[in-house]
Design a protein around this motif. Structure first.
Motif, mmCIF file in Angstrom:
data_model
loop_
_atom_site.group_PDB
_atom_site.id
_atom_site.type_symbol
_atom_site.label_atom_id
_atom_site.label_comp_id
_atom_site.label_asym_id
_atom_site.label_seq_id
_atom_site.Cartn_x
_atom_site.Cartn_y
_atom_site.Cartn_z
ATOM 1 N N THR A 1 -28.111 -27.889 11.517
ATOM 2 C CA THR A 1 -26.753 -27.177 11.113
ATOM 3 C C THR A 1 -25.854 -28.405 10.934
ATOM 4 O O THR A 1 -25.968 -29.681 11.381
ATOM 5 C CB THR A 1 -26.149 -26.347 12.379
ATOM 6 O OG1 THR A 1 -24.998 -25.881 11.987
ATOM 7 C CG2 THR A 1 -25.964 -27.455 13.832
ATOM 8 N N PHE A 2 -24.886 -27.986 9.962
ATOM 9 C CA PHE A 2 -24.044 -29.120 9.503
ATOM 10 C C PHE A 2 -22.845 -28.282 8.962
ATOM 11 O O PHE A 2 -22.652 -27.268 8.864
ATOM 12 C CB PHE A 2 -24.676 -30.009 8.400
ATOM 13 C CG PHE A 2 -25.373 -29.130 7.284
ATOM 14 C CD1 PHE A 2 -24.796 -28.738 6.262
ATOM 15 C CD2 PHE A 2 -26.622 -28.795 7.654
ATOM 16 C CE1 PHE A 2 -25.694 -27.844 5.296
ATOM 17 C CE2 PHE A 2 -27.364 -28.242 6.376
ATOM 18 C CZ PHE A 2 -26.902 -27.715 5.408
ATOM 19 N N THR A 3 -21.665 -29.192 8.748
ATOM 20 C CA THR A 3 -20.524 -28.868 8.033
ATOM 21 C C THR A 3 -20.533 -28.816 6.486
ATOM 22 O O THR A 3 -21.312 -29.652 5.969
ATOM 23 C CB THR A 3 -19.375 -29.450 8.684
ATOM 24 O OG1 THR A 3 -19.452 -30.981 8.477
ATOM 25 C CG2 THR A 3 -19.183 -29.248 10.281
ATOM 26 N N VAL A 4 -19.646 -28.063 5.902
ATOM 27 C CA VAL A 4 -19.439 -28.131 4.464
ATOM 28 C C VAL A 4 -18.418 -27.949 4.008
ATOM 29 O O VAL A 4 -17.452 -27.708 4.826
ATOM 30 C CB VAL A 4 -20.449 -26.952 3.775
ATOM 31 C CG1 VAL A 4 -21.912 -27.034 4.167
ATOM 32 C CG2 VAL A 4 -19.768 -25.639 4.431
ATOM 33 N N MET A 5 -17.876 -28.351 2.852
ATOM 34 C CA MET A 5 -16.600 -28.090 2.191
ATOM 35 C C MET A 5 -16.805 -26.923 1.172
ATOM 36 O O MET A 5 -17.404 -27.018 0.339
ATOM 37 C CB MET A 5 -16.114 -29.494 1.352
ATOM 38 C CG MET A 5 -14.975 -29.313 0.770
ATOM 39 S SD MET A 5 -13.746 -28.937 1.925
ATOM 40 C CE MET A 5 -13.625 -30.563 2.681
ATOM 41 N N PRO A 6 -15.982 -25.901 1.575
ATOM 42 C CA PRO A 6 -16.287 -24.815 0.780
ATOM 43 C C PRO A 6 -15.600 -24.928 -0.522
ATOM 44 O O PRO A 6 -14.734 -25.813 -0.840
ATOM 45 C CB PRO A 6 -15.642 -23.630 1.600
ATOM 46 C CG PRO A 6 -14.710 -24.313 2.640
ATOM 47 C CD PRO A 6 -15.421 -25.745 2.802
ATOM 48 N N SER A 7 -16.010 -24.192 -1.419
ATOM 49 C CA SER A 7 -15.327 -24.244 -2.750
ATOM 50 C C SER A 7 -14.222 -23.090 -2.751
ATOM 51 O O SER A 7 -14.212 -22.534 -2.034
ATOM 52 C CB SER A 7 -16.565 -23.530 -3.777
ATOM 53 O OG SER A 7 -16.972 -22.385 -3.336
ATOM 54 N N PRO A 8 -13.434 -23.272 -3.869
ATOM 55 C CA PRO A 8 -12.213 -22.077 -4.156
ATOM 56 C C PRO A 8 -12.775 -20.604 -4.159
ATOM 57 O O PRO A 8 -12.120 -19.918 -3.563
ATOM 58 C CB PRO A 8 -11.788 -22.643 -5.418
ATOM 59 C CG PRO A 8 -11.892 -24.113 -5.588
ATOM 60 C CD PRO A 8 -13.354 -24.204 -5.032
ATOM 61 N N VAL A 9 -14.118 -20.508 -4.635
ATOM 62 C CA VAL A 9 -14.307 -19.277 -4.929
ATOM 63 C C VAL A 9 -15.638 -18.928 -3.844
ATOM 64 O O VAL A 9 -16.418 -19.642 -3.839
ATOM 65 C CB VAL A 9 -15.050 -18.948 -6.270
ATOM 66 C CG1 VAL A 9 -15.514 -17.432 -6.436
ATOM 67 C CG2 VAL A 9 -14.141 -19.255 -7.284
ATOM 68 N N SER A 10 -15.361 -18.181 -3.112
ATOM 69 C CA SER A 10 -16.181 -17.884 -1.884
ATOM 70 C C SER A 10 -17.345 -16.639 -2.031
ATOM 71 O O SER A 10 -16.720 -15.779 -2.663
ATOM 72 C CB SER A 10 -15.708 -17.689 -0.809
ATOM 73 O OG SER A 10 -14.730 -18.683 -0.216
#
Length: 178
Positions: A86-95
């Motif tokens: 498991t890990f964190t991510v940086m989401p995009s402006p379009v989900s």
């Protein structure tokens, strides 16, 4: 002197006996099971707190990638429903919309729509002609994207991108939860 000490001890003992004999039942000692200092403590009634890194319960069963939008976290889950990473991510402006998706395509290395060279691209959804997929920037960055841009890259660290690349082949299940 010894006689005075003996009389004082006897008086204290008599007064203690009288006090215990006249005490209300809620504080008087009563015969019953004796407890020891080594007796186990009673179990606590507090519920066990939920593990914040646990795979979301509403993410289905079997082998899958789980992407939690609100938590900005991804789980790689094996066929026994155990998280293997498991890990964190940086989401995009379009989900992507919540639900079950499938990996539709992959690219080893490409130029991201934001101009950043990326690797291990794993695409799994389209929203208004914007491809949504996981990727890692080759320079290791995970900068917040321009919120006004129409990009769909969900960025992760390079080591996490390597794990995703190995795990999520074309056709693999990706479950997006709110």
């Amino acid at each position: 002197m010894a006689g005075l000490t003996a009389a004082a001890v006897a008086a204290v003992a008599f007064l203690a006996y009288q006090a215990s004999a006249n005490a209300p039942g809620s504080v008087a000692s009563s015969p019953g099971p004796k407890t020891s200092a080594t007796a186990p403590a009673k179990p606590s009634a507090k519920p066990k707190p939920a593990d914040p890194l646990a795979v979301p319960a509403a993410s289905g069963k079997g082998e899958r990638v789980v992407y939690a939008l609100k938590d900005r976290r991804v789980w790689l889950v094996n066929e026994d429903n155990e998280s293997i990473r498991t890990f964190t991510v940086m989401p995009s402006p379009v989900s992507p919309p919540p639900g079950v998706h499938r990996v539709t395509s992959r690219s080893g290395t490409v130029q991201g729509s934001d101009g950043v060279p990326i690797e291990h691209v794993v695409r799994f959804a389209n929203v208004d002609e914007v491809a949504i997929g996981f990727s890692a920037a080759q320079d290791g960055s995970m900068a917040s994207p321009d919120p006004t841009s129409k990009t769909g890259g969900v960025r992760m660290k390079r080591a996490d991108g390597n794990a995703m690349w190995t795990f999520a082949t074309v056709g693999a299940k990706v479950v997006v939860v709110p």
